[in-house]
Design an enzyme around this catalytic site. Structure first.
Site, short mmCIF file in Angstrom:
data_model
loop_
_atom_site.label_atom_id
_atom_site.label_comp_id
_atom_site.label_asym_id
_atom_site.label_seq_id
_atom_site.Cartn_x
_atom_site.Cartn_y
_atom_site.Cartn_z
N PRO A 1 -4.87 0.76 -3.42
CA PRO A 1 -5.36 0.87 -2.05
C PRO A 1 -4.30 0.57 -0.99
O PRO A 1 -3.45 -0.31 -1.17
CB PRO A 1 -6.47 -0.19 -1.99
CG PRO A 1 -6.12 -1.17 -3.05
CD PRO A 1 -5.49 -0.36 -4.14
N ASN A 2 -4.38 1.35 0.07
CA ASN A 2 -3.56 1.20 1.27
C ASN A 2 -2.12 1.65 1.08
O ASN A 2 -1.35 1.67 2.05
CB ASN A 2 -3.60 -0.24 1.81
CG ASN A 2 -5.01 -0.65 2.16
OD1 ASN A 2 -5.70 0.09 2.87
ND2 ASN A 2 -5.47 -1.78 1.67
N ARG B 1 2.11 1.11 7.52
CA ARG B 1 1.46 -0.16 7.24
C ARG B 1 2.50 -1.28 7.18
O ARG B 1 3.39 -1.27 6.32
CB ARG B 1 0.79 0.00 5.88
CG ARG B 1 0.25 -1.25 5.31
CD ARG B 1 -0.09 -1.07 3.83
NE ARG B 1 -0.72 -2.26 3.37
CZ ARG B 1 -0.82 -2.61 2.10
NH1 ARG B 1 -0.33 -1.83 1.16
NH2 ARG B 1 -1.40 -3.72 1.76
N ARG C 1 4.83 -14.82 -0.67
CA ARG C 1 3.76 -14.56 0.30
C ARG C 1 2.58 -15.51 0.08
O ARG C 1 2.74 -16.57 -0.52
CB ARG C 1 3.38 -13.07 0.23
CG ARG C 1 4.58 -12.17 0.52
CD ARG C 1 4.21 -10.70 0.48
NE ARG C 1 3.23 -10.38 1.51
CZ ARG C 1 2.50 -9.25 1.52
NH1 ARG C 1 2.64 -8.37 0.54
NH2 ARG C 1 1.65 -9.02 2.48
N ALA D 1 -3.81 -4.50 -3.67
CA ALA D 1 -4.65 -5.70 -3.64
C ALA D 1 -5.50 -5.87 -4.90
O ALA D 1 -5.91 -6.99 -5.22
CB ALA D 1 -5.54 -5.66 -2.40
N GLU E 1 4.16 -2.95 -13.94
CA GLU E 1 3.57 -3.26 -12.62
C GLU E 1 4.69 -3.43 -11.60
O GLU E 1 5.68 -4.12 -11.88
CB GLU E 1 2.76 -4.56 -12.75
CG GLU E 1 2.14 -5.02 -11.45
CD GLU E 1 1.16 -6.17 -11.70
OE1 GLU E 1 0.41 -6.16 -12.70
OE2 GLU E 1 1.15 -7.09 -10.86
N ASN F 1 1.44 0.39 -9.07
CA ASN F 1 1.35 -0.63 -8.02
C ASN F 1 -0.13 -0.72 -7.69
O ASN F 1 -0.67 0.12 -6.97
CB ASN F 1 2.16 -0.23 -6.79
CG ASN F 1 2.11 -1.32 -5.73
OD1 ASN F 1 1.27 -2.24 -5.79
ND2 ASN F 1 3.00 -1.23 -4.74
N TYR G 1 6.64 -3.77 4.02
CA TYR G 1 6.70 -2.70 3.01
C TYR G 1 7.75 -1.61 3.30
O TYR G 1 7.89 -0.69 2.51
CB TYR G 1 5.31 -2.05 2.88
CG TYR G 1 4.25 -3.03 2.44
CD1 TYR G 1 4.31 -3.63 1.18
CD2 TYR G 1 3.19 -3.39 3.29
CE1 TYR G 1 3.35 -4.55 0.78
CE2 TYR G 1 2.22 -4.31 2.90
CZ TYR G 1 2.31 -4.88 1.64
OH TYR G 1 1.37 -5.80 1.24
N HIS H 1 5.56 -4.18 -7.40
CA HIS H 1 5.18 -4.54 -6.03
C HIS H 1 6.40 -4.37 -5.14
O HIS H 1 7.50 -4.84 -5.49
CB HIS H 1 4.68 -5.99 -5.95
CG HIS H 1 3.48 -6.19 -6.80
ND1 HIS H 1 2.23 -5.71 -6.45
CD2 HIS H 1 3.33 -6.74 -8.02
CE1 HIS H 1 1.38 -5.98 -7.41
NE2 HIS H 1 2.03 -6.61 -8.39
C1 DQA Z 1 1.68 -4.95 -2.91
C2 DQA Z 1 1.39 -6.43 -2.77
C3 DQA Z 1 -0.09 -6.71 -2.73
O1 DQA Z 1 -0.33 -8.10 -2.59
C4 DQA Z 1 -0.73 -6.00 -1.56
O2 DQA Z 1 -2.12 -6.20 -1.55
C5 DQA Z 1 -0.38 -4.57 -1.52
C6 DQA Z 1 0.98 -4.15 -1.82
C7 DQA Z 1 3.18 -4.63 -2.83
O3 DQA Z 1 3.54 -3.51 -3.18
O4 DQA Z 1 3.97 -5.45 -2.39
O5 DQA Z 1 -1.20 -3.73 -1.14
O6 DQA Z 1 1.21 -4.51 -4.17
#
Ligand code: DQA
Length: 146
Positions: free
Chosen positions: A11-12, A19, A109, A79, A100, A76, A24, A102
């Site tokens: 998501p997102n 964003r 964080r 959240a 995985e 990735n 990011y 990020h």
């Molecule tokens: C993320 C880190 C997560 O905590 C966050 O919710 C994201 C992006 C990252 O790529 O740093 O949506 O996965």
């Protein structure tokens, strides 16, 4: 036939570039995908992409990839990393190797980002290296199967 791999984003992540660019970066999801296509070409593998803001859609996709003979996936989970037992179960049940990724260093964080439900069923985790992490993860997966 070339082995096929997938890059999955939760998501997102469709809003990369817009964003929180301080966290990011300014590169978009399309930029990421274009760069990964070049890496896939140099590694001589097929690469598919999937992003969703709907958890069930991502779970369905993992099942499809597993049944379709996908050789491994970079994920990735956004959240859902910090919330989703269902996603962990889908990864564990796929029989495919996952890495995985990020973009941000989640350990620098908020405390709620320090726990990952999914990391324990992945081969490894790369975080804090920006979009470069996806490339490292793909290189690892390709080496692993060759
Ligand atoms: C993320 C880190 C997560 O905590 C966050 O919710 C994201 C992006 C990252 O790529 O740093 O949506 O996965």
């Amino acid at each position: 036939m070339k082995p096929s791999f997938a890059v999955l984003n939760g998501p997102n992540l469709d809003r990369l570039g817009k964003r929180e660019p301080g966290v990011y970066g300014s590169a978009t999801l399309a930029d990421l995908q274009a760069a990964l296509c070049k890496t896939a070409t140099s590694l001589n593998v097929e690469l598919s992409f999937f992003q969703s803001n709907h958890e069930g859609a991502l779970l369905d996709k993992i099942g499809e990839l597993a049944d379709g003979g996908c050789a491994g996936a970079v994920i990735n989970p956004g959240a859902w990393t910090h919330t989703s037992v269902a996603l962990r179960d889908a990864i564990a049940g796929s029989g495919m190797p996952f890495v995985e990724v990020h973009i941000s260093n989640v350990h620098k964080r908020e405390p709620f980002r320090h726990h990952s439900y999914t990391a324990g069923v992945c081969e490894g985790v790369i975080c804090g290296l920006g979009q470069q992490g996806y490339h490292f993860a793909l290189e690892y997966l390709v080496k692993k199967i060759s």
